[in-house]
Design an enzyme around this catalytic site. Sequence first.
Site, PDB file in Angstrom:
ATOM      1  N   ASP A 372       0.989  -2.778  40.589  1.00  9.99           N
ATOM      2  CA  ASP A 372       1.250  -4.095  39.024  1.00  9.99           C
ATOM      3  C   ASP A 372       1.129  -3.119  38.167  1.00  9.99           C
ATOM      4  O   ASP A 372      -0.017  -3.894  37.210  1.00  9.99           O
ATOM      5  CB  ASP A 372      -0.084  -5.348  39.525  1.00  9.99           C
ATOM      6  N   PHE A 373       1.080  -2.254  37.370  1.00 12.82           N
ATOM      7  CA  PHE A 373       0.770  -1.591  36.482  1.00 12.82           C
ATOM      8  C   PHE A 373       1.594  -2.345  34.694  1.00 12.82           C
ATOM      9  O   PHE A 373       3.340  -2.535  35.050  1.00 12.82           O
ATOM     10  CB  PHE A 373       1.799  -0.505  35.861  1.00 12.82           C
ATOM     11  N   GLU A 374       0.977  -3.402  34.304  1.00  8.27           N
ATOM     12  CA  GLU A 374       1.791  -4.471  32.979  1.00  8.27           C
ATOM     13  C   GLU A 374       1.064  -3.771  31.740  1.00  8.27           C
ATOM     14  O   GLU A 374       0.886  -3.032  31.756  1.00  8.27           O
ATOM     15  CB  GLU A 374       1.356  -5.267  33.235  1.00  8.27           C
ATOM     16  N   GLY A 375       1.453  -4.488  30.485  1.00  8.40           N
ATOM     17  CA  GLY A 375       1.474  -4.306  29.425  1.00  8.40           C
ATOM     18  C   GLY A 375       1.671  -3.002  28.682  1.00  8.40           C
ATOM     19  O   GLY A 375       2.249  -2.826  29.148  1.00  8.40           O
TER      20      GLY A 375
END
Length: 588
Positions: A372-375
Amino acid sequence: MRKIWVLAVLVAGLLVGTGNGPAQAENVLSNAGFETGSLNGWSCAGGGSVVSTPVRTGGYALAGGVTAGDTGQCSQTVGVQPNTAYILTAWVRGTYVYLGVTGGASTWTPSSSAYTKLSLSFTTGADQKSAQIYLHGWFGAGTYHADDVELDGPGSPQAGVPGRPDAPKLGSVTNDSISLSWAAASGTVTGYRVYEGSEVRATVTGTGATLSGLAACGTHSYTVAAYNEAGESAKSDAVSGTTGGCADTGLPKHALIGYLHASFANGSGYIKMADVPAAWDIINLSFGEPTSVTSGDIRFNRCPASECPNVESEADFIAAIRAKQAQGKKVLISIGGQNGQVQLTTTGARDAFVRSVGEIIDRYGLDGLDVDFEGHSLYLNSGDTDFRNPKTPVIVNLISALKTLKAKYGEKFVLTMAPETFFVQVGHQFYGGNGGADNRTGSYLPVIHAMRDALTVLHVQDYNSGPVMGLDGVYHTMGGAEFHIAMTDMVKAGFPVANTGQTFPGLRAEQIGFGVPAAVSAGNGHTSPAQVQQAVNCLVKGQGCGSYTLRGGTSPALRGLMTWSINWDRYFNWEFMKAHRPFLDALP
């Protein structure tokens, strides 16, 4: 995922705002890749020819016949529609190579030792019915090469070229082969070429082909073009097929997937693992986070009693995980989230990621990993334009780490991903490494593609998103059935990646779900249960699709639904679970 990611939403909105784009259609040029092995369809001066090396794709490319007194121009005239926008592209190499439209726009490169993409756009006049496109070098500058020329827009190819075939149909599928058949194209036909992307996989004289020697559990997308002495037709619509031999995931056909606040409460309250209802098939423990952005060293710290007074002991937590697994449930560690920025900029960070994530999995006996890699975790460096062969360290190192973890834990290892639309579907219009306004757009695509044979479920977050253009050329806005239909269809059908000349192949239906907030308080873009179920009925059965036409066909094996989060759903009296668990169970 813990909070609304405002910055990315604003940037996505800027990138995919409204406006009239170019016509969306097949390439209307004939013999655009010179794969007839001749100059059919082209008019060339100065002794132009077709060569077998150097080529960009396929078996042939154009060699422009430049001399001291001639630029070696090659041109083709095609029918066009008045008052219509077109995009013209070509891959070229050499010194002073030009691409243009006679009487209109042109572009050039001063020098390129490798194939470089030239691109321009133009709009036809009110009464214009034809256009001549050209390539040429410069006096005395030496031979130039060109390949994969495309004119994107509605029109008609040169007279004599066969008609465009209808989309092929899947025939028998085995663990190592896929058979296709199609209706005969109109006009005089010498044969057909079966393409996977831009590569020719088979050349036949009949209306069928079997592609063999394929890997087990692999997804392939094929198009067909007819050809004769005059040139090659436009490619058909694509059909996707998946070879057999896929590992049993142990999941139900249609799964309910949720995130459990295991390291924080976030205003919705803490739920003990033992109290998570049996309706949930995949439980993602949220979140494992790095000790620093670039360390790769992931830590999973359970919610402290000061924030979660009812938190259970470590022993009870592990015992509850075992009980869930005994019921056939999958419990994963989710890495990242809104606050957990993870940038694997070095091989040292990659190795720390593998080690620390493995330690978490082993400590709790988990079934796998959710990414869940974000930003700003993922991005593409300038010039990194081929999702099939990425070069940016944060992408390359993540792929390597995931492959290592998969190899360590074997075929039962569950791997899921939860990217936002900004990192997946927006890549259809803007690809970060290709000069886009934001170098993060589409940056999940290389990771998804590299891991497609190991990926259990991709459930894109259909929330916290700006408007996104679908395969129908229409901008879709979150919060209703149509958004979920259009976004999920892109993942199933695959899509051209912006200005790269490459197409992202669709995933298998059983690898696909989509994510929605469990309640209004859980995220921006909440969709009512009725609208969610309308979207699923369209995707699975082809019913209730409204004005949208599925490009990827129906998906009876669609894996299911994801939500943020189990805690927010409990806070709102389990509305999501109560509505969708029986609905999923009733699907065929």
